[in-house]
Design a protein around this motif. Structure first.
Motif, PDB file in Angstrom:
ATOM      1  N   ASP A 110       0.838  -1.205   0.000  1.00  0.00           N
ATOM      2  CA  ASP A 110       0.000   0.000   0.000  1.00  0.00           C
ATOM      3  C   ASP A 110       0.873   1.255   0.000  1.00  0.00           C
ATOM      4  O   ASP A 110       0.599   2.217  -0.733  1.00  0.00           O
ATOM      5  CB  ASP A 110      -0.927   0.004   1.223  1.00  0.00           C
ATOM      6  CG  ASP A 110      -2.011  -1.056   1.112  1.00  0.00           C
ATOM      7  OD1 ASP A 110      -2.311  -1.488  -0.015  1.00  0.00           O
ATOM      8  OD2 ASP A 110      -2.558  -1.454   2.158  1.00  0.00           O
ATOM      9  N   GLU A 111       1.920   1.249   0.823  1.00  0.00           N
ATOM     10  CA  GLU A 111       2.830   2.402   0.884  1.00  0.00           C
ATOM     11  C   GLU A 111       3.583   2.561  -0.436  1.00  0.00           C
ATOM     12  O   GLU A 111       3.790   3.679  -0.923  1.00  0.00           O
ATOM     13  CB  GLU A 111       3.823   2.239   2.038  1.00  0.00           C
ATOM     14  CG  GLU A 111       3.222   2.361   3.419  1.00  0.00           C
ATOM     15  CD  GLU A 111       2.689   1.025   3.942  1.00  0.00           C
ATOM     16  OE1 GLU A 111       2.517   0.087   3.120  1.00  0.00           O
ATOM     17  OE2 GLU A 111       2.462   0.917   5.156  1.00  0.00           O
ATOM     18  N   GLU A 114       1.169   4.032  -3.047  1.00  0.00           N
ATOM     19  CA  GLU A 114       0.891   5.446  -2.803  1.00  0.00           C
ATOM     20  C   GLU A 114       2.059   6.327  -3.230  1.00  0.00           C
ATOM     21  O   GLU A 114       1.863   7.403  -3.822  1.00  0.00           O
ATOM     22  CB  GLU A 114       0.590   5.675  -1.321  1.00  0.00           C
ATOM     23  CG  GLU A 114       0.160   7.094  -0.984  1.00  0.00           C
ATOM     24  CD  GLU A 114      -1.015   7.577  -1.810  1.00  0.00           C
ATOM     25  OE1 GLU A 114      -1.009   8.762  -2.229  1.00  0.00           O
ATOM     26  OE2 GLU A 114      -1.951   6.786  -2.049  1.00  0.00           O
ATOM     27  N   LEU A 115       3.281   5.882  -2.960  1.00  0.00           N
ATOM     28  CA  LEU A 115       4.445   6.683  -3.339  1.00  0.00           C
ATOM     29  C   LEU A 115       4.632   6.698  -4.857  1.00  0.00           C
ATOM     30  O   LEU A 115       5.006   7.726  -5.434  1.00  0.00           O
ATOM     31  CB  LEU A 115       5.697   6.136  -2.649  1.00  0.00           C
ATOM     32  CG  LEU A 115       6.975   6.976  -2.768  1.00  0.00           C
ATOM     33  CD1 LEU A 115       6.720   8.437  -2.423  1.00  0.00           C
ATOM     34  CD2 LEU A 115       8.068   6.395  -1.868  1.00  0.00           C
ATOM     35  N   LYS A 117       2.206   6.510  -7.036  1.00  0.00           N
ATOM     36  CA  LYS A 117       1.164   7.433  -7.521  1.00  0.00           C
ATOM     37  C   LYS A 117       1.615   8.878  -7.328  1.00  0.00           C
ATOM     38  O   LYS A 117       1.391   9.741  -8.189  1.00  0.00           O
ATOM     39  CB  LYS A 117      -0.139   7.192  -6.773  1.00  0.00           C
ATOM     40  CG  LYS A 117      -0.857   5.898  -7.121  1.00  0.00           C
ATOM     41  CD  LYS A 117      -2.096   5.762  -6.270  1.00  0.00           C
ATOM     42  CE  LYS A 117      -2.867   4.494  -6.572  1.00  0.00           C
ATOM     43  NZ  LYS A 117      -4.053   4.353  -5.708  1.00  0.00           N
ATOM     44  N   GLN A 118       2.243   9.139  -6.195  1.00  0.00           N
ATOM     45  CA  GLN A 118       2.729  10.487  -5.915  1.00  0.00           C
ATOM     46  C   GLN A 118       3.762  10.911  -6.963  1.00  0.00           C
ATOM     47  O   GLN A 118       3.743  12.054  -7.440  1.00  0.00           O
ATOM     48  CB  GLN A 118       3.354  10.530  -4.524  1.00  0.00           C
ATOM     49  CG  GLN A 118       3.927  11.894  -4.133  1.00  0.00           C
ATOM     50  CD  GLN A 118       4.560  11.854  -2.760  1.00  0.00           C
ATOM     51  OE1 GLN A 118       3.989  11.314  -1.801  1.00  0.00           O
ATOM     52  NE2 GLN A 118       5.755  12.400  -2.636  1.00  0.00           N
ATOM     53  N   ARG A 121       1.977  11.826 -10.098  1.00  0.00           N
ATOM     54  CA  ARG A 121       1.346  13.156  -9.992  1.00  0.00           C
ATOM     55  C   ARG A 121       2.382  14.245 -10.246  1.00  0.00           C
ATOM     56  O   ARG A 121       2.102  15.254 -10.903  1.00  0.00           O
ATOM     57  CB  ARG A 121       0.725  13.334  -8.606  1.00  0.00           C
ATOM     58  CG  ARG A 121      -0.493  12.462  -8.346  1.00  0.00           C
ATOM     59  CD  ARG A 121      -1.167  12.837  -7.029  1.00  0.00           C
ATOM     60  NE  ARG A 121      -2.144  11.836  -6.640  1.00  0.00           N
ATOM     61  CZ  ARG A 121      -1.931  10.906  -5.714  1.00  0.00           C
ATOM     62  NH1 ARG A 121      -0.773  10.869  -5.073  1.00  0.00           N
ATOM     63  NH2 ARG A 121      -2.862  10.024  -5.420  1.00  0.00           N
ATOM     64  N   GLU A 254      -9.640   0.683  -9.383  1.00  0.00           N
ATOM     65  CA  GLU A 254      -9.452   1.878  -8.570  1.00  0.00           C
ATOM     66  C   GLU A 254     -10.003   3.107  -9.287  1.00  0.00           C
ATOM     67  O   GLU A 254      -9.269   3.976  -9.761  1.00  0.00           O
ATOM     68  CB  GLU A 254      -7.980   2.053  -8.243  1.00  0.00           C
ATOM     69  CG  GLU A 254      -7.482   1.019  -7.260  1.00  0.00           C
ATOM     70  CD  GLU A 254      -6.394   1.595  -6.381  1.00  0.00           C
ATOM     71  OE1 GLU A 254      -5.704   2.530  -6.806  1.00  0.00           O
ATOM     72  OE2 GLU A 254      -6.273   1.125  -5.253  1.00  0.00           O
ATOM     73  N   PHE A 257      -8.865   6.763  -7.879  1.00  0.00           N
ATOM     74  CA  PHE A 257      -7.545   7.258  -8.260  1.00  0.00           C
ATOM     75  C   PHE A 257      -7.474   7.597  -9.741  1.00  0.00           C
ATOM     76  O   PHE A 257      -6.990   8.639 -10.143  1.00  0.00           O
ATOM     77  CB  PHE A 257      -6.465   6.237  -7.919  1.00  0.00           C
ATOM     78  CG  PHE A 257      -5.125   6.601  -8.497  1.00  0.00           C
ATOM     79  CD1 PHE A 257      -4.413   7.672  -8.013  1.00  0.00           C
ATOM     80  CD2 PHE A 257      -4.610   5.883  -9.561  1.00  0.00           C
ATOM     81  CE1 PHE A 257      -3.189   8.023  -8.558  1.00  0.00           C
ATOM     82  CE2 PHE A 257      -3.384   6.222 -10.115  1.00  0.00           C
ATOM     83  CZ  PHE A 257      -2.674   7.295  -9.606  1.00  0.00           C
TER      84      PHE A 257
END
Length: 291
Positions: A110-111, A114-115, A117-118, A121, A254, A257
């Motif tokens: 999960d971490e 998320e990173l 995806k960051q 972005r 998802e 997202f």
């Protein structure tokens, strides 16, 4: 005479291992890591370097890498989180890359997701590479140039792999397809094929493999890629012959997202100088985008 001999030996080691010159804590830490192979001792000296403000950017990153080698990945994650504010803005991207590897090592999917995806972005917002079309990277001691297209595809590939570990093959498929649109290669094609196999879409999986088997995609000539493609093709034929159905992953796509990233791209300002041409390609297919 002995002192001169030792000094000459140290100088030679610095040249061979491309170590920085001097006798600061960071230099001694690198000597301990690269020459003496004393990883525990290197960690102590990297700590000393950080506390002394000696090349903190490099010391923190190198210490985390050494900790990973020592199976202290969990500790390395906390160290980066606690001390990255002492590092320059230019070092943050490298620290994120180290964190992603550490999350992968610890199974913190999960971490990791998320990173990743960051980082996507940041690319979409023109913040990666400080607005430049390329950056200098290093691998096995060699420097090379990486384009935004290559980096975007690489991150998407890592994201697809993380979703595969969660057995979320539907999302992984969409991510891999987007990665292949941007910068295709044989490894990601094989992973996309596996996603399709897991969804019982064997004909599509065979089509994806054709480009690898025919040597069309970059990396197709690699022996590991060719061997893996043959194994996947055998797996497809076995499933077809046995008419065997694999269970669905049961996990949802998802939408939140993907919708959010589509919205991010829809607000793109084409007049913003830090935007790069790659995003015109992404936006043209944004209804299919999934990161």
């Amino acid at each position: 005479m002995e002192k001169t001999k030792n000094s000459s030996s140290i100088t030679t080691n610095h040249v061979i291992h491309k170590l920085p010159s001097g006798d600061s804590p960071y230099v001694r830490a690198k000597y301990s890591q690269m020459v003496e192979k004393d990883l525990e001792g290197a960690v102590v000296l990297f700590w000393e370097a950080i506390n002394a403000g000696d090349r903190v950017d490099s010391a923190l990153k190198d210490m985390a890498v050494v900790m990973k080698q020592l199976d202290r990945a969990e500790e390395a994650i906390e160290v980066i989180k606690s001390f990255r504010d002492r590092c320059s803005k230019q070092a943050q991207e490298s620290l994120d890359n180290v964190l992603i590897d550490l999350y992968k090592k610890c199974g913190k999917l999960d971490e990791q997701i998320e990173l990743l995806k960051q980082k996507l972005r940041m690319i979409c917002e023109g913040e990666a590479f400080n607005g430049k079309p390329t950056k200098t990277a290093r691998s096995h001691g060699k420097k090379f140039q990486v384009t935004v297209k290559q980096e975007t595809s690489r991150i998407l590939g890592n994201l697809g792999w993380a979703y595969m570990q969660l057995t979320n093959y539907t999302t992984a498929e969409v991510v891999y397809r987007k990665a292949q649109e941007i910068d295709p290669d044989a490894n990601k094609a094989c992973n996309l094929c596996l996603c399709l196999i897991k969804q019982e879409r064997y004909d599509e999986a065979s089509t994806v493999l054709e480009e690898v088997m025919l040597g069309i995609l970059p990396g197709s000539e690699d022996s590991k890629s060719r061997q893996r493609s043959k194994e996947l093709l055998n797996e497809i034929e076995a499933y077809k012959s046995a008419r065997f159905s694999l269970p669905s992953s049961g996990l949802s796509f998802e939408d939140t997202f993907i919708g959010g990233l589509n919205q991010l791209m829809s607000n793109w300002n084409p007049n913003r100088s830090r935007r790069l041409p790659i995003f015109e390609e992404i936006i043209s297919n944004r209804d299919q985008l999934a990161c």
